[in-house]
Design a protein around this motif. Structure first.
Motif, PDB file in Angstrom:
ATOM      1  N   THR A   6       4.803   7.774  52.545  1.00  7.43           N
ATOM      2  CA  THR A   6       3.931   6.680  52.971  1.00  7.43           C
ATOM      3  C   THR A   6       3.423   6.873  54.399  1.00  7.43           C
ATOM      4  O   THR A   6       2.241   6.684  54.670  1.00  7.43           O
ATOM      5  N   THR A   7       4.315   7.267  55.294  1.00  7.96           N
ATOM      6  CA  THR A   7       3.927   7.353  56.705  1.00  7.96           C
ATOM      7  C   THR A   7       3.349   8.704  57.105  1.00  7.96           C
ATOM      8  O   THR A   7       2.506   8.759  57.991  1.00  7.96           O
ATOM      9  N   GLN A   8       3.785   9.773  56.468  1.00  5.21           N
ATOM     10  CA  GLN A   8       3.351  11.121  56.851  1.00  5.21           C
ATOM     11  C   GLN A   8       2.937  11.961  55.637  1.00  5.21           C
ATOM     12  O   GLN A   8       3.481  13.042  55.400  1.00  5.21           O
ATOM     13  N   PRO A   9       1.969  11.504  54.850  1.00  2.93           N
ATOM     14  CA  PRO A   9       1.627  12.246  53.631  1.00  2.93           C
ATOM     15  C   PRO A   9       1.114  13.667  53.901  1.00  2.93           C
ATOM     16  O   PRO A   9       1.418  14.581  53.147  1.00  2.93           O
ATOM     17  N   THR A  10       0.387  13.849  54.976  1.00  2.00           N
ATOM     18  CA  THR A  10      -0.148  15.182  55.273  1.00  2.00           C
ATOM     19  C   THR A  10       0.979  16.162  55.563  1.00  2.00           C
ATOM     20  O   THR A  10       0.944  17.301  55.105  1.00  2.00           O
ATOM     21  N   MET A  11       1.960  15.701  56.312  1.00  2.00           N
ATOM     22  CA  MET A  11       3.098  16.560  56.637  1.00  2.00           C
ATOM     23  C   MET A  11       3.865  16.939  55.362  1.00  2.00           C
ATOM     24  O   MET A  11       4.265  18.080  55.173  1.00  2.00           O
ATOM     25  N   VAL A  12       4.051  15.967  54.481  1.00  2.00           N
ATOM     26  CA  VAL A  12       4.772  16.238  53.233  1.00  2.00           C
ATOM     27  C   VAL A  12       3.975  17.212  52.364  1.00  2.00           C
ATOM     28  O   VAL A  12       4.542  18.123  51.757  1.00  2.00           O
ATOM     29  N   LEU A  13       2.661  17.045  52.317  1.00  2.00           N
ATOM     30  CA  LEU A  13       1.817  17.914  51.490  1.00  2.00           C
ATOM     31  C   LEU A  13       1.772  19.354  51.999  1.00  2.00           C
ATOM     32  O   LEU A  13       1.426  20.260  51.242  1.00  2.00           O
ATOM     33  N   GLU A  14       2.139  19.565  53.237  1.00  2.00           N
ATOM     34  CA  GLU A  14       2.214  20.926  53.765  1.00  2.00           C
ATOM     35  C   GLU A  14       3.315  21.728  53.074  1.00  2.00           C
ATOM     36  O   GLU A  14       3.326  22.949  53.129  1.00  2.00           O
ATOM     37  N   HIS A  15       4.224  21.039  52.436  1.00  2.00           N
ATOM     38  CA  HIS A  15       5.357  21.678  51.756  1.00  2.00           C
ATOM     39  C   HIS A  15       5.197  21.577  50.244  1.00  2.00           C
ATOM     40  O   HIS A  15       6.122  21.192  49.518  1.00  2.00           O
ATOM     41  N   MET A  16       4.029  21.945  49.764  1.00  2.00           N
ATOM     42  CA  MET A  16       3.688  21.810  48.345  1.00  2.00           C
ATOM     43  C   MET A  16       4.643  22.591  47.448  1.00  2.00           C
ATOM     44  O   MET A  16       5.044  22.102  46.393  1.00  2.00           O
ATOM     45  N   GLN A  17       5.008  23.789  47.852  1.00  2.00           N
ATOM     46  CA  GLN A  17       5.906  24.599  47.021  1.00  2.00           C
ATOM     47  C   GLN A  17       7.263  23.915  46.859  1.00  2.00           C
ATOM     48  O   GLN A  17       7.831  23.899  45.770  1.00  2.00           O
ATOM     49  N   ARG A  18       7.746  23.316  47.924  1.00  2.00           N
ATOM     50  CA  ARG A  18       9.024  22.583  47.852  1.00  2.00           C
ATOM     51  C   ARG A  18       8.905  21.349  46.952  1.00  2.00           C
ATOM     52  O   ARG A  18       9.839  21.017  46.226  1.00  2.00           O
ATOM     53  N   LEU A  19       7.761  20.691  47.007  1.00  2.00           N
ATOM     54  CA  LEU A  19       7.548  19.532  46.135  1.00  2.00           C
ATOM     55  C   LEU A  19       7.565  19.944  44.668  1.00  2.00           C
ATOM     56  O   LEU A  19       8.140  19.260  43.826  1.00  2.00           O
ATOM     57  N   LYS A  20       6.944  21.084  44.374  1.00  2.00           N
ATOM     58  CA  LYS A  20       6.952  21.565  42.988  1.00  2.00           C
ATOM     59  C   LYS A  20       8.360  21.935  42.549  1.00  2.00           C
ATOM     60  O   LYS A  20       8.747  21.688  41.406  1.00  2.00           O
ATOM     61  N   GLN A  21       9.145  22.511  43.458  1.00  2.00           N
ATOM     62  CA  GLN A  21      10.538  22.819  43.137  1.00  2.00           C
ATOM     63  C   GLN A  21      11.327  21.533  42.896  1.00  2.00           C
ATOM     64  O   GLN A  21      12.157  21.463  41.987  1.00  2.00           O
ATOM     65  N   LEU A  22      11.059  20.528  43.704  1.00  2.00           N
ATOM     66  CA  LEU A  22      11.718  19.239  43.536  1.00  2.00           C
ATOM     67  C   LEU A  22      11.414  18.658  42.152  1.00  2.00           C
ATOM     68  O   LEU A  22      12.305  18.142  41.477  1.00  2.00           O
ATOM     69  N   LEU A  23      10.174  18.787  41.722  1.00  2.00           N
ATOM     70  CA  LEU A  23       9.798  18.286  40.395  1.00  2.00           C
ATOM     71  C   LEU A  23      10.583  18.983  39.293  1.00  2.00           C
ATOM     72  O   LEU A  23      10.944  18.363  38.295  1.00  2.00           O
ATOM     73  N   GLU A  24      10.837  20.273  39.460  1.00  2.00           N
ATOM     74  CA  GLU A  24      11.591  21.008  38.439  1.00  2.00           C
ATOM     75  C   GLU A  24      13.018  20.485  38.294  1.00  2.00           C
ATOM     76  O   GLU A  24      13.601  20.546  37.219  1.00  2.00           O
ATOM     77  N   TYR A  25      13.572  19.955  39.376  1.00  2.00           N
ATOM     78  CA  TYR A  25      14.941  19.434  39.334  1.00  2.00           C
ATOM     79  C   TYR A  25      15.016  18.002  38.828  1.00  2.00           C
ATOM     80  O   TYR A  25      16.100  17.513  38.522  1.00  2.00           O
ATOM     81  N   VAL A  26      13.888  17.334  38.741  1.00  2.00           N
ATOM     82  CA  VAL A  26      13.879  15.934  38.322  1.00  2.00           C
ATOM     83  C   VAL A  26      14.525  15.756  36.951  1.00  2.00           C
ATOM     84  O   VAL A  26      15.252  14.795  36.718  1.00  2.00           O
ATOM     85  N   LEU A  27      14.287  16.689  36.048  1.00  2.00           N
ATOM     86  CA  LEU A  27      14.833  16.551  34.696  1.00  2.00           C
ATOM     87  C   LEU A  27      16.347  16.713  34.642  1.00  2.00           C
ATOM     88  O   LEU A  27      16.971  16.380  33.642  1.00  2.00           O
ATOM     89  N   GLN A  28      16.931  17.223  35.696  1.00  2.00           N
ATOM     90  CA  GLN A  28      18.383  17.366  35.738  1.00  2.00           C
ATOM     91  C   GLN A  28      19.058  16.140  36.339  1.00  2.00           C
ATOM     92  O   GLN A  28      20.274  16.025  36.303  1.00  2.00           O
ATOM     93  N   LEU A  29      18.258  15.239  36.870  1.00  2.00           N
ATOM     94  CA  LEU A  29      18.791  14.035  37.487  1.00  2.00           C
ATOM     95  C   LEU A  29      18.909  12.916  36.455  1.00  2.00           C
ATOM     96  O   LEU A  29      18.142  12.868  35.504  1.00  2.00           O
ATOM     97  N   PRO A  30      19.835  11.993  36.675  1.00  2.00           N
ATOM     98  CA  PRO A  30      19.888  10.824  35.792  1.00  2.00           C
ATOM     99  C   PRO A  30      18.611   9.994  35.950  1.00  2.00           C
ATOM    100  O   PRO A  30      17.973  10.005  36.999  1.00  2.00           O
ATOM    101  N   ARG A  31      18.272   9.278  34.929  1.00  2.00           N
ATOM    102  CA  ARG A  31      17.036   8.482  34.928  1.00  2.00           C
ATOM    103  C   ARG A  31      17.005   7.499  36.096  1.00  2.00           C
ATOM    104  O   ARG A  31      15.960   7.256  36.683  1.00  2.00           O
TER     105      ARG A  31
END
Length: 143
Positions: A6-31
């Protein structure tokens, strides 16, 4: 993560590869953890189509899994995508690419209507909420 997005979207988007990796782990997390995590990333998917595409691909894979918890996470994710769109201006939503994307998402979750009662319940509750907030989609949801 929600506060950072919310506060720093540009900074977070600079780490796009890490965000995609995070998405891959989502399915291993509880709902209970996966749904809020996906919700925190919703503001970013409008800014980067590749993040939205990675998210949709992940959710499509999850909706075809045998594990009910994964399918519930996928339904939650698709509903979040629709809700994130419904928070935008209604005039923008009823036009071209935005409407097309929403119809694609509705097509992906259509399979959920034939699944277990728990999945249908989550789906119906989410769709009712979206119908209340976004009138352009009502007729498509009713189909």
């Amino acid at each position: 993560l929600q506060e950072l997005v919310t506060t720093q979207p540009t900074m977070v988007l600079e780490h796009m590869q890490r965000l995609k990796q995070l998405l891959e782990y989502v399915l291993q997390l509880p709902r209970s953890v996966a749904a809020p995590l996906l919700g925190s990333l919703m503001p970013l998917h409008r800014q980067r189509p590749e993040l939205r595409d990675a998210l949709v691909l992940l959710l499509r894979k999850a909706i075809f899994q045998r594990d009910e918890e994964l399918r519930l996470t996928a339904v939650d994710g698709f509903l979040l995508l629709l809700q994130a769109r419904s928070d935008d201006d209604a005039a923008t939503l009823s036009s071209g690419p935005e409407l097309q994307f929403q119809l694609e998402v509705l097509g992906f979750i259509r399979r959920s209507f034939t699944q277990q009662a728990s999945i249908r319940t989550v789906l119906y509750q989410g769709l009712v909420s979206i119908c209340e907030r976004q009138s352009p989609l009502r007729e498509y949801i009713a189909e």
